[in-house]
Structure formats: C-alpha cells, structure tokens
Write a protein that holds these residues in place. Structure first.
Motif, short mmCIF file in Angstrom:
data_model
loop_
_atom_site.label_atom_id
_atom_site.label_comp_id
_atom_site.label_asym_id
_atom_site.label_seq_id
_atom_site.Cartn_x
_atom_site.Cartn_y
_atom_site.Cartn_z
N PRO A 66 1.08 -1.00 0.25
CA PRO A 66 0.56 0.12 0.20
C PRO A 66 1.24 1.19 0.14
N ALA A 67 0.55 1.79 -1.00
CA ALA A 67 0.88 3.17 -1.19
C ALA A 67 0.85 4.30 0.01
N PRO A 68 1.68 5.58 0.73
CA PRO A 68 0.81 6.74 1.15
C PRO A 68 0.03 7.39 1.10
N GLU A 69 -0.69 7.82 1.22
CA GLU A 69 -2.07 8.62 1.14
C GLU A 69 -1.87 9.83 0.86
N THR A 70 -0.46 10.16 1.48
CA THR A 70 -0.49 11.49 1.38
C THR A 70 0.72 11.67 -0.65
N GLU A 71 1.79 10.32 -0.66
CA GLU A 71 2.25 10.37 -2.15
C GLU A 71 1.63 9.69 -3.29
N LYS A 72 1.04 11.40 -4.15
CA LYS A 72 0.68 10.81 -5.69
C LYS A 72 1.74 10.22 -6.29
N ALA A 73 1.23 9.20 -7.53
CA ALA A 73 2.11 8.60 -8.36
C ALA A 73 2.04 9.46 -9.40
N ALA A 74 3.08 8.73 -10.50
CA ALA A 74 3.03 10.46 -11.60
C ALA A 74 2.02 9.31 -12.28
N PRO A 75 1.38 9.22 -13.64
CA PRO A 75 1.33 8.78 -14.25
C PRO A 75 1.54 8.39 -15.26
N SER A 76 1.57 7.32 -15.94
CA SER A 76 2.28 6.21 -16.55
C SER A 76 2.43 6.35 -17.93
N ASN A 77 3.33 6.13 -18.86
CA ASN A 77 3.68 6.34 -20.43
C ASN A 77 1.93 6.02 -20.94
N VAL A 78 1.86 4.65 -20.06
CA VAL A 78 0.36 4.24 -20.35
C VAL A 78 -0.88 4.35 -20.07
N GLN A 79 -0.96 4.87 -19.27
CA GLN A 79 -1.90 5.53 -19.04
C GLN A 79 -1.79 7.11 -20.34
N LEU A 80 -0.47 7.27 -19.91
CA LEU A 80 -1.24 9.10 -20.95
C LEU A 80 -1.29 8.22 -22.51
N ALA A 81 -0.47 7.25 -22.60
CA ALA A 81 -1.29 7.09 -24.10
C ALA A 81 -2.73 6.43 -24.02
N ARG A 82 -3.32 5.86 -23.02
CA ARG A 82 -4.42 5.27 -22.97
C ARG A 82 -5.36 6.76 -22.81
N PHE A 83 -5.22 7.87 -22.28
CA PHE A 83 -6.38 9.01 -22.00
C PHE A 83 -5.75 10.00 -23.19
N PHE A 84 -4.65 10.59 -23.76
CA PHE A 84 -4.56 10.51 -25.07
C PHE A 84 -4.67 9.81 -26.16
#
Length: 114
Positions: free
Chosen positions: A95-113
């Motif tokens: 589990p990641a800490p709630e205060t830390e947000k991960a940057a979007p991955s390349n796959v997420q960006l490709a799906r989004f755009f």
C-alpha cells in the motif's frame, strides 16, 4: 476477407498489419487485448476528469464554508477501466502512503490521449 490468404501468400504481412491496426476501438480484438478500456474514448476520459474536478471543487467549497467538526468526506473519483487494474496491482504489492501521489505511467498517458 479470409485470413488464410496470409498463409497462402495472397495477403502481405504489411497489409494484414494495416488491417489490424485500423480496426475500430470497439472491435472484438481490441476488447480482448484491452478489456473494458477499449470502450473508453478520449472523450470519455475527459468527461470523467471534468466530473472529478467539479466534484473536487464542490468539496473544497463545502470544506471552506463548513464548521471545523462538520467537514464533508472527499469525493471518490469516477472509476476508470485502467484505474481498477492498477489499484489491484498496487494492493498486491504494497500500500502506498495516502499523501504520496504517483505520476501517471506512459500507458495511462497513451490511453488518455489516444
């Protein structure tokens, strides 16, 4: 079109690749490869982002204008197909800490755009 033409040398590998790449987003092949994410277009992702931002703005307004002990719960984001897969992967690892947000991955960006 008969796909056996590729084995019979009547259909080139390049032409077959072009035909596969030009399949619609809601084709059976794309659904098999990408699951529910194949049903989401760029417009759907942008609409979900707009709804999330509007909910966050309303939550911030309500938080600022409410009593200290009467704070509303933060809004839940609109569930997205890729979000469910990554959330399951994160829960399996650690589990990641709630205060830390991960940057979007390349796959997420490709799906989004797209």
């Amino acid at each position: 079109m008969d796909l056996l033409d590729w084995h019979r040398d009547r259909l080139s590998a390049r032409r077959l690749t072009v035909l596969i790449r030009q399949l619609p987003h809601d084709s059976a092949l794309n659904r098999e490869l990408h699951g529910e994410a194949a049903d989401w277009s760029v417009t759907d992702h942008l609409l979900a982002a707009a709804v999330d931002h509007l909910a966050a703005a309303n939550w911030m307004f309500a938080s600022v204008n409410s009593e200290e002990g009467d704070q509303p719960e933060p809004p839940a984001p609109v569930p997205r197909p890729s979000h469910d897969e990554e959330a399951a992967a994160v829960q399996e690892d650690e589990p990641a800490p709630e205060t830390e947000k991960a940057a979007p991955s390349n796959v997420q960006l490709a799906r989004f755009f797209g």
